[in-house]
Every structure is written in C-alpha cells, then in structure tokens.
Design an enzyme around this catalytic site. Structure first.
Site, PDB file in Angstrom:
ATOM      1  N   ARG A 149       0.847  -1.191   0.000  1.00  0.00           N
ATOM      2  CA  ARG A 149       0.000   0.000   0.000  1.00  0.00           C
ATOM      3  C   ARG A 149       0.877   1.233   0.000  1.00  0.00           C
ATOM      4  O   ARG A 149       2.033   1.197   0.441  1.00  0.00           O
ATOM      5  CB  ARG A 149      -0.921   0.005   1.211  1.00  0.00           C
ATOM      6  CG  ARG A 149      -0.243   0.235   2.541  1.00  0.00           C
ATOM      7  CD  ARG A 149      -1.183   0.256   3.749  1.00  0.00           C
ATOM      8  NE  ARG A 149      -2.182  -0.785   3.733  1.00  0.00           N
ATOM      9  CZ  ARG A 149      -3.433  -0.638   3.295  1.00  0.00           C
ATOM     10  NH1 ARG A 149      -3.857   0.532   2.878  1.00  0.00           N
ATOM     11  NH2 ARG A 149      -4.256  -1.648   3.282  1.00  0.00           N
TER      12      ARG A 149
ATOM     13  N   ALA B 112       6.874  -2.046  -4.254  1.00  0.00           N
ATOM     14  CA  ALA B 112       6.877  -1.291  -3.008  1.00  0.00           C
ATOM     15  C   ALA B 112       5.821  -0.189  -3.010  1.00  0.00           C
ATOM     16  O   ALA B 112       5.122   0.035  -4.000  1.00  0.00           O
ATOM     17  CB  ALA B 112       8.264  -0.699  -2.766  1.00  0.00           C
ATOM     18  N   HIS B 113       5.734   0.508  -1.876  1.00  0.00           N
ATOM     19  CA  HIS B 113       4.726   1.547  -1.667  1.00  0.00           C
ATOM     20  C   HIS B 113       4.869   2.696  -2.659  1.00  0.00           C
ATOM     21  O   HIS B 113       5.964   3.073  -3.046  1.00  0.00           O
ATOM     22  CB  HIS B 113       4.787   2.069  -0.228  1.00  0.00           C
ATOM     23  CG  HIS B 113       6.090   2.684   0.150  1.00  0.00           C
ATOM     24  ND1 HIS B 113       7.161   1.932   0.573  1.00  0.00           N
ATOM     25  CD2 HIS B 113       6.499   3.965   0.155  1.00  0.00           C
ATOM     26  CE1 HIS B 113       8.168   2.731   0.831  1.00  0.00           C
ATOM     27  NE2 HIS B 113       7.790   3.975   0.582  1.00  0.00           N
ATOM     28  N   ASN B 114       3.718   3.201  -3.085  1.00  0.00           N
ATOM     29  CA  ASN B 114       3.604   4.366  -3.955  1.00  0.00           C
ATOM     30  C   ASN B 114       4.166   4.176  -5.361  1.00  0.00           C
ATOM     31  O   ASN B 114       4.405   5.145  -6.072  1.00  0.00           O
ATOM     32  CB  ASN B 114       4.223   5.607  -3.313  1.00  0.00           C
ATOM     33  CG  ASN B 114       3.471   6.029  -2.087  1.00  0.00           C
ATOM     34  OD1 ASN B 114       3.887   5.709  -0.972  1.00  0.00           O
ATOM     35  ND2 ASN B 114       2.343   6.699  -2.259  1.00  0.00           N
TER      36      ASN B 114
ATOM     37  N   SER C 267       7.969   4.467  -4.750  1.00  0.00           N
ATOM     38  CA  SER C 267       7.709   5.681  -5.522  1.00  0.00           C
ATOM     39  C   SER C 267       8.279   5.668  -6.935  1.00  0.00           C
ATOM     40  O   SER C 267       8.340   6.706  -7.588  1.00  0.00           O
ATOM     41  CB  SER C 267       8.201   6.926  -4.776  1.00  0.00           C
ATOM     42  OG  SER C 267       7.522   7.030  -3.536  1.00  0.00           O
TER      43      SER C 267
END
Length: 173
Positions: free
Chosen positions: A66, A87-89, A107
C-alpha cells in the site's frame, strides 16, 4: 475476478474487473516505512491503498504494498509473475509484463508497455519510460527514457552492455 487459495487483500484495496490473484500473493500490505530517531527505528503509518486495474494478473507469493500517503497503482492489463515485490507508492502503466523476482522500490514510476526480465530491479523514485525493455538481472539506478532496451548493472543500452561483456571476456587473452 478470481482469488486463489491464501490470497491476502488488505483494507484500502480496489480490485478491477477480470483480475486473477494467485495463491499466496499479498495486496495492500504495509510498505517498508521506518524512521530512525537516533535510538531506534519507528514504524511510519502507511495510509494509502492499492488500485489494481482491469485484467491484471498477479503471480503466487508476490507482494504489492500500500502507499504511504497516496495509492500504489497498477494499470490495466498488467501481468505480474510470481515472487515479485512492488513497493509503496509505485505506479505501473498499462500493458506491462513483469517477470519473476523483479523488485520495484518505493515511488518508482513505470510507463506503459514496459517489459522487465527476471530478477531485475528498479531503485526508488525513478522513472522508466514507455515501451522500455529491462533485461533479466538488470539494475535500474537512473531514469530510463522511453523506447530503450537496457541490460546490466548499472542498467545501460543493451548493445553497449553486451559489447562490454564481450570485451571483458577477452581481457585474460
């Protein structure tokens, strides 16, 4: 949409139409977010979600984290093999093909119709342009412009990489 045995879909996840989630994958687990205060590590709340587009397939034992604040987004018609870590974002465009053991750090932005070979990796906060092909075991450590084929570590033009490998193999002669 089909969820096979032992799939975990956490809160804040939106799943599109005709999605297939294979056994053991985790969609929407916490991203790897920690801050150090000089004495120890402290968990940073991961408040975002995950959005899976239509016709996405996620292989067994893959994880899509998330977002920390916003969402991790997987575009329509993306195919993700087994044992992939997103991974996140992270944002992944439409029509991408991501093979086994690929890791995409937080990201990163992956364009449309990108293909990534097994065990390739993308460092955090980087952009990979549309129609890029990343060879297996390549390590993307800088932004990649659209319509490129890259290989090696650090990832570079694939032809240049293979010429360098050929020259390296002749050094002992």
């Amino acid at each position: 949409t089909r969820l096979h045995a032992n799939v975990t879909v956490c809160h804040g996840v939106v799943v599109g139409k005709r999605v297939i989630l294979h056994s053991g994958c985790v969609i929407g687990g916490d991203g790897f977010g920690f801050a150090h205060d000089g004495a120890g590590w402290h968990k940073i709340a991961q408040l975002g979600g995950v959005v899976l587009g239509d016709d996405v397939e996620v292989g067994s034992c893959s994880s899509i984290d998330r977002g920390a604040l916003g969402d991790t987004v997987i575009g329509n018609d993306v195919k993700i093999d087994s044992q992939v870590q997103i991974a996140h974002n992270v944002t992944i465009g439409e029509g991408c093909l991501i093979t086994g053991q690929v890791g995409i750090a937080g990201s990163a932005k992956i364009g449309n119709h990108v293909m990534m070979g097994g065990q390739a990796g993308v460092a955090g906060h980087l952009s990979v342009g549309d129609n890029v092909k990343v060879a297996g075991q390549a390590g993307v450590s800088k932004d990649i412009e659209p319509d490129q084929t890259v290989a090696g570590y650090p990832a570079m033009n694939a032809r240049k990489f293979w010429r360098n490998i050929a020259a390296l193999n002749k050094l002992s002669e």
